[in-house]
Scaffold this motif. Structure first.
Motif, mmCIF file in Angstrom:
data_model
loop_
_atom_site.group_PDB
_atom_site.id
_atom_site.type_symbol
_atom_site.label_atom_id
_atom_site.label_comp_id
_atom_site.label_asym_id
_atom_site.label_seq_id
_atom_site.Cartn_x
_atom_site.Cartn_y
_atom_site.Cartn_z
ATOM 1 N N VAL A 150 1.306 9.254 -8.924
ATOM 2 C CA VAL A 150 0.425 8.061 -9.484
ATOM 3 C C VAL A 150 1.226 7.083 -10.477
ATOM 4 C CG1 VAL A 150 -1.262 7.847 -11.356
ATOM 5 C CG2 VAL A 150 -1.351 9.833 -9.813
ATOM 6 N N HIS A 151 2.046 7.424 -10.843
ATOM 7 C CA HIS A 151 2.932 6.403 -11.711
ATOM 8 C C HIS A 151 3.839 5.541 -10.934
ATOM 9 C CE1 HIS A 151 1.675 8.243 -15.415
ATOM 10 N NE2 HIS A 151 1.910 9.392 -15.203
ATOM 11 N N ARG A 152 4.436 6.250 -9.822
ATOM 12 C CA ARG A 152 5.510 5.484 -8.994
ATOM 13 C C ARG A 152 4.790 4.649 -7.827
ATOM 14 N NH1 ARG A 152 8.200 9.414 -5.208
ATOM 15 N NH2 ARG A 152 6.427 9.215 -4.454
ATOM 16 N N ASP A 153 3.681 5.118 -7.285
ATOM 17 C CA ASP A 153 3.286 4.556 -6.136
ATOM 18 C C ASP A 153 1.928 3.716 -6.443
ATOM 19 O OD1 ASP A 153 5.150 5.878 -4.734
ATOM 20 O OD2 ASP A 153 3.645 7.588 -4.600
ATOM 21 N N ALA A 154 1.578 3.704 -7.786
ATOM 22 C CA ALA A 154 0.353 2.820 -8.186
ATOM 23 C C ALA A 154 0.283 1.400 -7.820
ATOM 24 C CB ALA A 154 -0.054 3.056 -9.608
ATOM 25 N N GLN A 155 1.147 0.662 -8.062
ATOM 26 C CA GLN A 155 1.178 -0.953 -7.849
ATOM 27 C C GLN A 155 1.227 -1.066 -6.355
ATOM 28 O OE1 GLN A 155 0.469 -3.277 -9.832
ATOM 29 N NE2 GLN A 155 0.426 -4.713 -8.024
ATOM 30 N N ALA A 156 2.093 -0.277 -5.409
ATOM 31 C CA ALA A 156 2.140 -0.304 -4.033
ATOM 32 C C ALA A 156 0.520 -0.137 -3.583
ATOM 33 C CB ALA A 156 2.899 0.436 -3.632
ATOM 34 N N LEU A 157 -0.048 1.006 -3.884
ATOM 35 C CA LEU A 157 -1.493 1.275 -3.330
ATOM 36 C C LEU A 157 -2.347 0.252 -3.653
ATOM 37 C CD1 LEU A 157 -2.829 4.816 -3.123
ATOM 38 C CD2 LEU A 157 -4.197 3.018 -4.196
ATOM 39 N N ILE A 158 -2.133 -0.116 -4.636
ATOM 40 C CA ILE A 158 -3.180 -1.360 -4.982
ATOM 41 C C ILE A 158 -2.883 -2.564 -4.361
ATOM 42 C CG2 ILE A 158 -3.820 -3.165 -6.845
ATOM 43 C CD1 ILE A 158 -3.292 -1.040 -9.091
ATOM 44 N N GLU A 159 -1.784 -2.888 -4.036
ATOM 45 C CA GLU A 159 -1.503 -4.064 -3.007
ATOM 46 C C GLU A 159 -1.858 -3.919 -1.534
ATOM 47 O OE1 GLU A 159 2.768 -4.719 -3.574
ATOM 48 O OE2 GLU A 159 2.512 -5.484 -5.719
ATOM 49 N N VAL A 160 -1.635 -2.404 -1.260
ATOM 50 C CA VAL A 160 -2.120 -2.274 0.254
ATOM 51 C C VAL A 160 -3.518 -2.340 0.223
ATOM 52 C CG1 VAL A 160 -2.152 -0.330 1.931
ATOM 53 C CG2 VAL A 160 0.086 -1.003 0.930
ATOM 54 N N ASN A 161 -4.189 -1.664 -0.740
ATOM 55 C CA ASN A 161 -5.909 -1.706 -0.889
ATOM 56 C C ASN A 161 -6.022 -3.090 -0.545
ATOM 57 O OD1 ASN A 161 -8.396 -0.092 -1.597
ATOM 58 N ND2 ASN A 161 -8.376 -1.931 -2.707
ATOM 59 N N ASN A 162 -5.997 -3.991 -1.461
ATOM 60 C CA ASN A 162 -6.287 -5.343 -1.709
ATOM 61 C C ASN A 162 -6.048 -6.131 -0.396
ATOM 62 O OD1 ASN A 162 -7.343 -4.616 -4.231
ATOM 63 N ND2 ASN A 162 -5.686 -5.719 -5.309
ATOM 64 N N ARG A 163 -4.831 -5.872 0.224
ATOM 65 C CA ARG A 163 -4.766 -6.634 1.713
ATOM 66 C C ARG A 163 -5.642 -6.014 2.501
ATOM 67 N NH1 ARG A 163 0.877 -6.399 -0.247
ATOM 68 N NH2 ARG A 163 1.294 -4.500 0.901
ATOM 69 N N ALA A 164 -5.754 -4.849 2.613
ATOM 70 C CA ALA A 164 -6.413 -4.300 3.656
ATOM 71 C C ALA A 164 -8.167 -4.558 3.503
ATOM 72 C CB ALA A 164 -6.403 -2.696 3.461
ATOM 73 N N PHE A 165 -8.540 -4.791 2.373
ATOM 74 C CA PHE A 165 -9.976 -5.076 2.126
ATOM 75 C C PHE A 165 -9.990 -6.479 1.305
ATOM 76 C CE2 PHE A 165 -9.757 -0.396 2.135
ATOM 77 C CZ PHE A 165 -10.649 0.017 2.760
ATOM 78 N N ASP A 166 -9.291 -7.505 1.712
ATOM 79 C CA ASP A 166 -9.191 -8.717 1.358
ATOM 80 C C ASP A 166 -10.487 -9.275 1.634
ATOM 81 O OD1 ASP A 166 -8.509 -11.272 0.312
ATOM 82 O OD2 ASP A 166 -8.052 -11.788 2.403
ATOM 83 N N GLY A 167 -11.509 -9.722 0.576
ATOM 84 C CA GLY A 167 -12.758 -10.494 0.595
ATOM 85 C C GLY A 167 -13.678 -9.646 0.458
#
Length: 294
Positions: A150-167
């Motif tokens: 949760v602490h190490r990977d949180a920002q990377a997961l948010i970035e992938v999520n937002n690119r995958a679901f852009d819009g």
């Protein structure tokens, strides 16, 4: 019909009873998980509207802002027999609160909002499959699968999520607070968030969930909660591979015998992927949009 402002925490057991009644009547819960989480967040800024008849709670609506802060999501539970009238009163309250744009989610075909208030926008399929699904769990060449720190990977997961679901109106534009809210849910299991890596770059994830309610055969009921692949890595078979990895985790480690998922009906590629994995549509949720003054 007198509609009063009311927060979920103020209503207590009567609200729980109303939700249970309406769930039984329409065959599906009236509030989705994201809005239920917002209902449990007293600092979330959501708005609630209630109707009581003879001292009994018969209608409740709740609305909260999406991550983009512009569009609000609205859902409601109604056992008054007058859902159209209640919805009209709720809309007037939201207009008075200055809410410009709203998406209403309905989890039953028995309610059809007035076209003067809302316009049908899209459908969301709930699909289901028996576990285990056929397929070999194997990451594509050069990819390794792991769990989630949760602490190490949180920002990377948010970035992938937002690119995958852009819009995307609900899934896009996650913030750190949105992730904290989800990882704070009582069912959250970090081992059930399956991640895919190329070297040190997160390129995909499959967030699984196990429900409190069991599957019909008594086994656990799992869910593909979020499945995301970074668009820069499409075409490598990551979606199917990490889907299988998460479903295998649900079956082997969480004893799930059935899995469900929710997918936008317009996402043809995603729907086809899930159908190839053995999922079939069993329910449709409908979204309706309203823009104030239109």
């Amino acid at each position: 019909m007198q509609v009063c402002a009311a927060q979920p925490g103020e209503l207590g057991e009567p609200l729980a009873d109303l939700i249970e009644r309406v769930t039984g009547e329409q065959g599906a819960p009236p509030f989705g998980e994201v809005l239920r989480a917002a209902m449990n967040d007293p600092a979330g800024g959501g708005l609630g509207y209630a109707v009581r008849e003879s001292g009994r709670l018969v209608s409740f609506a709740f609305t909260a802002a999406n991550p983009d802060g512009r569009v609000w999501t609205l859902e409601f539970a109604d056992s008054s027999g007058q859902p159209d009238r209640f919805l009209g009163e709720v809309v007037r309250g939201m207009d008075a609160a200055g809410i410009e744009e709203t998406v209403l989610w309905l989890h039953t075909p028995a309610i059809e909002p007035s076209p003067a208030l809302f316009t049908h926008e899209r459908d969301l399929y709930r699909m289901a499959a028996t576990l285990p699904v056929p397929g070999v769990v194997r990451p594509p060449a050069g990819v390794r699968f792991a769990g989630f720190d949760v602490h190490r990977d949180a920002q990377a997961l948010i970035e992938v999520n937002n690119r995958a679901f852009d819009g995307h109106p609900e899934q896009g534009e996650w913030s750190a607070q949105d992730l904290v809210r989800r990882t704070s849910l009582p069912w959250f299991d970090p081992r059930g968030v399956r991640t895919g890596w190329i070297d040190d770059r997160l390129v995909a994830f499959h967030w699984t969930k196990v429900h409190d309610t069991p599957a019909p055969d008594g086994g656990a009921l799992g869910e593909i909660y979020v499945l995301a692949v970074d668009p820069a890595f499409h075409g490598r078979g990551l979606g199917r591979a990490i889907a299988l990895d998460g479903l295998d985790y649900l079956y082997r480690h969480r004893k799930a015998t059935r899995a469900i998922l929710y997918v936008d009906a317009a996402s043809v590629a995603a729907v086809n992927l899930y159908r190839r994995l053995g999922f079939a549509t069993e329910h449709t949720d409908r979204a309706f949009r309203r823009t104030r003054g239109s």
